[in-house]
Design an enzyme around this catalytic site. Structure first.
Site, short mmCIF file in Angstrom:
data_model
loop_
_atom_site.label_atom_id
_atom_site.label_comp_id
_atom_site.label_asym_id
_atom_site.label_seq_id
_atom_site.Cartn_x
_atom_site.Cartn_y
_atom_site.Cartn_z
N LYS A 192 10.45 33.28 -12.36
CA LYS A 192 10.75 33.18 -13.79
C LYS A 192 9.59 32.60 -14.59
CE LYS A 192 15.76 33.27 -13.65
NZ LYS A 192 17.02 32.64 -13.99
N LYS A 251 16.28 43.38 -7.62
CA LYS A 251 17.70 43.07 -7.76
C LYS A 251 18.17 43.42 -9.18
CE LYS A 251 18.00 38.56 -9.21
NZ LYS A 251 18.22 37.20 -9.35
N LYS A 295 20.27 40.65 -15.51
CA LYS A 295 20.73 40.73 -16.91
C LYS A 295 19.55 40.99 -17.84
CE LYS A 295 24.10 36.97 -16.20
NZ LYS A 295 23.75 35.58 -15.90
P1 TYM Z 1 23.50 33.84 -12.65
O1 TYM Z 1 24.14 33.59 -13.96
O2 TYM Z 1 22.14 34.39 -12.59
O3 TYM Z 1 24.42 34.80 -11.78
C1 TYM Z 1 25.81 34.57 -11.60
C2 TYM Z 1 26.19 34.93 -10.17
O4 TYM Z 1 25.87 36.30 -9.92
C3 TYM Z 1 25.10 36.42 -8.72
N1 TYM Z 1 24.18 37.56 -8.88
C4 TYM Z 1 24.17 38.63 -8.08
N2 TYM Z 1 24.92 38.96 -7.00
C5 TYM Z 1 24.66 40.16 -6.41
N3 TYM Z 1 23.71 41.03 -6.87
C6 TYM Z 1 22.94 40.73 -7.93
N4 TYM Z 1 22.02 41.60 -8.37
C7 TYM Z 1 23.15 39.48 -8.61
N5 TYM Z 1 22.58 38.89 -9.69
C8 TYM Z 1 23.23 37.71 -9.84
C9 TYM Z 1 24.35 35.09 -8.63
O5 TYM Z 1 23.95 34.83 -7.30
C10 TYM Z 1 25.40 34.12 -9.12
O6 TYM Z 1 26.28 33.75 -8.06
N6 TYM Z 1 22.01 29.35 -10.96
C11 TYM Z 1 23.15 30.23 -11.12
C12 TYM Z 1 24.25 29.62 -11.98
C13 TYM Z 1 24.71 28.27 -11.53
C14 TYM Z 1 25.52 28.00 -10.39
C15 TYM Z 1 25.71 26.58 -10.43
C16 TYM Z 1 26.07 28.78 -9.39
C17 TYM Z 1 24.43 27.09 -12.16
N7 TYM Z 1 25.04 26.07 -11.50
C18 TYM Z 1 26.46 25.94 -9.43
C19 TYM Z 1 26.83 28.13 -8.41
C20 TYM Z 1 27.01 26.74 -8.43
C21 TYM Z 1 22.68 31.51 -11.83
O7 TYM Z 1 21.68 31.54 -12.47
O8 TYM Z 1 23.58 32.53 -11.75
#
Ligand code: TYM
Length: 327
Positions: free
Chosen positions: A111, A192, A195
């Protein structure tokens, strides 16, 4: 009862990677465990964001939690910034982790690449994420594959803290699905699904119209072999389509391989459009009922109150162990 915590950032339209990799698991877990599902808005400002967009995406993600089937009577749904303990424990954990270990985070490297001014928050993002998880004495963290490294760091920080200050944190385990934990971009299956990718045809969002998702699926990158079989190494595009199909339909990959034996990619894509359209249409209908109702704000208010009670007990325990004077 085991405790579950997970979060989704309100940084854009939620796509089927988020849904299949993480959110779909939330719905099943709430039947057997005490679940906390958070809209992690504090995380979203680690990169520059338009305030209007955070505002609306926060309500979007909360509404989607409900629309996919998370039941506020069974699970706690809340917004991270409504519970100040997250930021406070995040700071305390920053002071108990090292530059070296944060420097190794691949998501930070990805990032921050090519950007001249990277926020300090982007660097310490994993500390805030560790705080999210540890505040709720979490046993299980359902996430997609890309969050594995952050959860490993969270475990390292918690174990180190317990060794230094005495038993304080529950050590969490990631729960990463065998299939669907890494949905790839439709236009380039070496990346991957995300968003923020520039090409909207790289993803299917949960809000896509049947026409939009049809366009993205029909244009999805495959290969020139013409055979429908699962082979991640040599046929990443077709394998990704089979994974998506399997996850939405409940059919196994081998059942799908049999069903499409001797048929071309066009047939697979056409049926996949139907399967995804049917699944998303019920989510979208419920989403539109909820998004502009008062119901969502009431649910978030109750969720924040419940979350705060649990989080404040942990925060107090941490402060006591670290030697802060408590009143
Ligand atoms: P975020 O918002 O990027 O994504 C939310 C969840 O979606 C999963 N994900 C995917 N799974 C499969 N294929 C993909 N292409 C894909 N893109 C995203 C992510 O693994 C995530 O589970 N850091 C985290 C948010 C967070 C969090 C936490 C998660 C903040 N605090 C505590 C768990 C526990 C994030 O940026 O997710």
């Amino acid at each position: 009862m085991k405790r579950v915590f997970s979060g989704v950032q309100p940084t854009g339209n939620i796509h089927i990677g988020n849904y299949l990799g993480a959110m779909k698991q939330f719905v099943d877990l709430q039947e057997e465990m005490d679940c906390f599902f958070c809209v992690v808005d504090l995380h979203s400002v680690t990169l520059p964001q338009d305030p209007k967009s955070i505002y609306s995406h926060t309500l979007d993600v909360a509404s989607l939690y409900l629309a996919i089937g998370i039941d506020p009577k069974k699970s706690t749904i809340f917004v991270q910034s409504h519970v100040p303990a997250h930021a406070e424990l995040g700071w305390l954990l920053q002071c108990n982790s090292y530059m070296g270990e944060l420097n190794r985070m691949t998501q930070f490297k990805d990032k921050s690449k090519g950007s001249e001014s990277v926020s300090v928050g982007l660097f310490t993002y994993p500390n805030l994420m560790a705080a999210d998880i540890l505040l709720y004495d979490t046993h299980i963290v359902p996430v997609g594959n890309d969050q594995k490294q952050h959860i490993e760091l969270c475990r390292d920080i918690a174990i180190r803290f317990n060794n230094r200050f005495g038993e304080t944190f529950v050590i969490p385990e990631p729960q990463i699905k065998k299939s669907g934990a890494r949905i790839m971009a439709l236009d380039d299956p070496s990346k991957k699904m995300s968003k923020s990718a520039e090409n909207p045809l790289s993803r299917i969002t949960l809000m896509d119209s049947p026409e939009q998702l049809k366009k993205a699926i029909m244009k999805a990158t495959t290969d020139s072999e013409g055979q429908i079989r699962f082979d991640l190494e040599n046929k990443a595009g077709v394998s990704n389509l089979l994974t998506i199909y399997s996850e939405f339909s409940g059919m196994s990959i081998s059942e799908l391989e049999q069903k499409y034996e001797g048929l071309g990619y066009g047939a697979l894509k056409k049926d996949l459009v139907e399967v995804v359209t049917a699944s998303l249409s019920s989510i979208q209908q419920r989403y539109h009922e909820i998004r502009n109702s008062d119901e969502i704000r009431n649910i978030l208010k109750e969720g924040a109150e419940k979350a705060e009670q649990v989080a404040n007990i942990t925060l107090r325990r941490v402060k006591e162990k670290m030697g802060f004077v408590l009143l």
